[in-house]
Scaffold this motif. Structure first.
Motif, mmCIF file in Angstrom:
data_model
loop_
_atom_site.group_PDB
_atom_site.id
_atom_site.type_symbol
_atom_site.label_atom_id
_atom_site.label_comp_id
_atom_site.label_asym_id
_atom_site.label_seq_id
_atom_site.Cartn_x
_atom_site.Cartn_y
_atom_site.Cartn_z
ATOM 1 N N PRO A 1 0.832 -1.207 0.000
ATOM 2 C CA PRO A 1 0.000 0.000 0.000
ATOM 3 C C PRO A 1 0.868 1.259 0.000
ATOM 4 O O PRO A 1 2.057 1.226 0.334
ATOM 5 C CB PRO A 1 -0.780 -0.132 1.320
ATOM 6 N N ARG A 2 0.260 2.355 -0.371
ATOM 7 C CA ARG A 2 0.975 3.625 -0.418
ATOM 8 C C ARG A 2 1.326 4.103 0.991
ATOM 9 O O ARG A 2 0.879 3.517 1.976
ATOM 10 C CB ARG A 2 0.135 4.660 -1.162
ATOM 11 N N ASN A 3 2.130 5.174 1.074
ATOM 12 C CA ASN A 3 2.559 5.658 2.390
ATOM 13 C C ASN A 3 1.378 5.935 3.303
ATOM 14 O O ASN A 3 1.415 5.620 4.494
ATOM 15 C CB ASN A 3 3.420 6.918 2.230
ATOM 16 N N ASP A 4 0.322 6.525 2.777
ATOM 17 C CA ASP A 4 -0.913 6.695 3.544
ATOM 18 C C ASP A 4 -1.739 5.420 3.374
ATOM 19 O O ASP A 4 -2.757 5.390 2.704
ATOM 20 C CB ASP A 4 -1.682 7.916 3.048
ATOM 21 N N TYR A 5 -1.270 4.353 4.006
ATOM 22 C CA TYR A 5 -1.877 3.037 3.757
ATOM 23 C C TYR A 5 -3.318 2.966 4.235
ATOM 24 O O TYR A 5 -4.126 2.215 3.685
ATOM 25 C CB TYR A 5 -1.039 1.935 4.406
#
Length: 324
Positions: A253-257
């Motif tokens: 997932p992206r940094n802001d999961y």
């Protein structure tokens, strides 16, 4: 005056660039102990009679290796996404067990398996999502519902897919002990000894990518403690022991999961309470803060890899598919 401003701006860019390159140069892959954290013995037994493999062409012509079980008419399409270092063969038993309820696709993600292309690497960040979208569009019938099922890092990729450009393709998700992010409270240190991150190199490459400098994204940033019994066995040539920055980023997932988590469709999350890599009881309190679309189950006495073939997990997945 203009010259001074130009020099100042140049220095403000040069110094962070120098720091990033210094971090990258200060760390290289090294030999790591094998077998840390995860027990593959029962996985290898489960894979003794593999499903037939065929190729499906992706948008760039890459022949993605997949296993395909037709399933009954009108059943949902279930695409199974394997975990880090391994390949779709891990789902042989589960795919067969679900085939009376679903059409099943089991790919070897690009960079993995017997015919990986470039092992441990992809062409760009986000290519896994594009490949899954291509696979769905190649096999989905009109009106057919689509479920992504992912284990470990594969579960993380399912979460990433939900929060990305192709998220609308998903009608449901099954997450088996998913990796959410290295700093998520569900992740044990180094995933229980399985993952060895080149932290300084990872930071340096992240800094370069913030200013869209991607020429070093092929460099290795993570290595896995693959058991020697796997490496020396008949499937040793199919194991993947390290990932590039762009593949590793594509797999999570992206940094802001939690934003990706919040985008999930109806989902089922299952983990074993003996999971060596993740904290099974930590998923529900973390994820319920951002989504109410999920069901959570913790199976007693089951480890990280064994959750894939656990009979209690199978019952839960079958019920989820029937209710979809």
């Amino acid at each position: 005056m203009i010259a001074k401003v130009a020099i100042s701006l140049g220095m403000s860019l040069f110094i962070p660039l120098g720091i990033a390159l210094g971090l990258i140069a200060s760390q290289s892959p090294k030999e790591i102990p094998t077998g840390g954290g995860l027990d593959f013995s029962r996985q290898l037994t489960a894979e003794a009679t593999p499903l037939p493999v065929q190729a499906t062409s992706m948008r760039d012509g890459f022949p993605l290796q997949i296993r395909h079980l037709e399933g009954p008419k009108g059943a949902p399409l279930v695409v199974m996404v394997h975990g880090s270092g391994w390949h779709g063969m891990q789902f042989g038993g589960l795919a067969r067990a679900l085939s009376p309820l679903a059409e099943v696709l089991v790919p070897d993600l690009r960079g993995h398996g017997a015919l990986p292309g470039r092992r441990g690497d992809v062409d760009y960040i986000g290519q896994f999502e594009d490949d899954l979208a291509d696979l769905i569009q190649a096999y989905r019938k009109p009106g057919q519902k689509v479920v992504l099922l992912g284990h470990s890092s594969g579960g993380g990729l399912v979460v990433r897919m939900a929060g990305g450009a192709h998220g609308a393709l998903l009608d449901g998700a099954v997450l088996l002990a998913p990796f959410l992010k290295y700093n998520a409270p569900t992740t044990r240190p180094n995933s229980g000894g399985w993952a060895h991150v080149l932290t300084r190199r990872m930071i340096g490459l992240s800094m370069l990518n913030m200013v869209r400098l991607r020429m070093l994204n092929h460099l290795t940033v993570i290595q896995f403690a693959m058991p020697q019994t796997v490496l020396d066995g008949p499937l040793g040539h199919t194991a993947t022991g390290a990932y590039s920055f762009r593949l590793n980023t594509s797999f999570a997932p992206r940094n802001d999961y939690l934003a990706d988590v919040a985008a999930l469709p109806s989902f089922l999350l299952i983990a074993g309470d003996q999971d060596e890599a993740f904290v099974a009881h930590g998923y529900a309190p973390l994820m319920q803060d951002v989504t109410n679309t999920g069901e959570y189950a913790v199976v007693p006495g089951v480890s990280h890899l064994d959750i894939v073939n656990d009979p209690n997990a199978l019952d839960l997945i079958q019920d989820f598919l029937r209710e979809l």
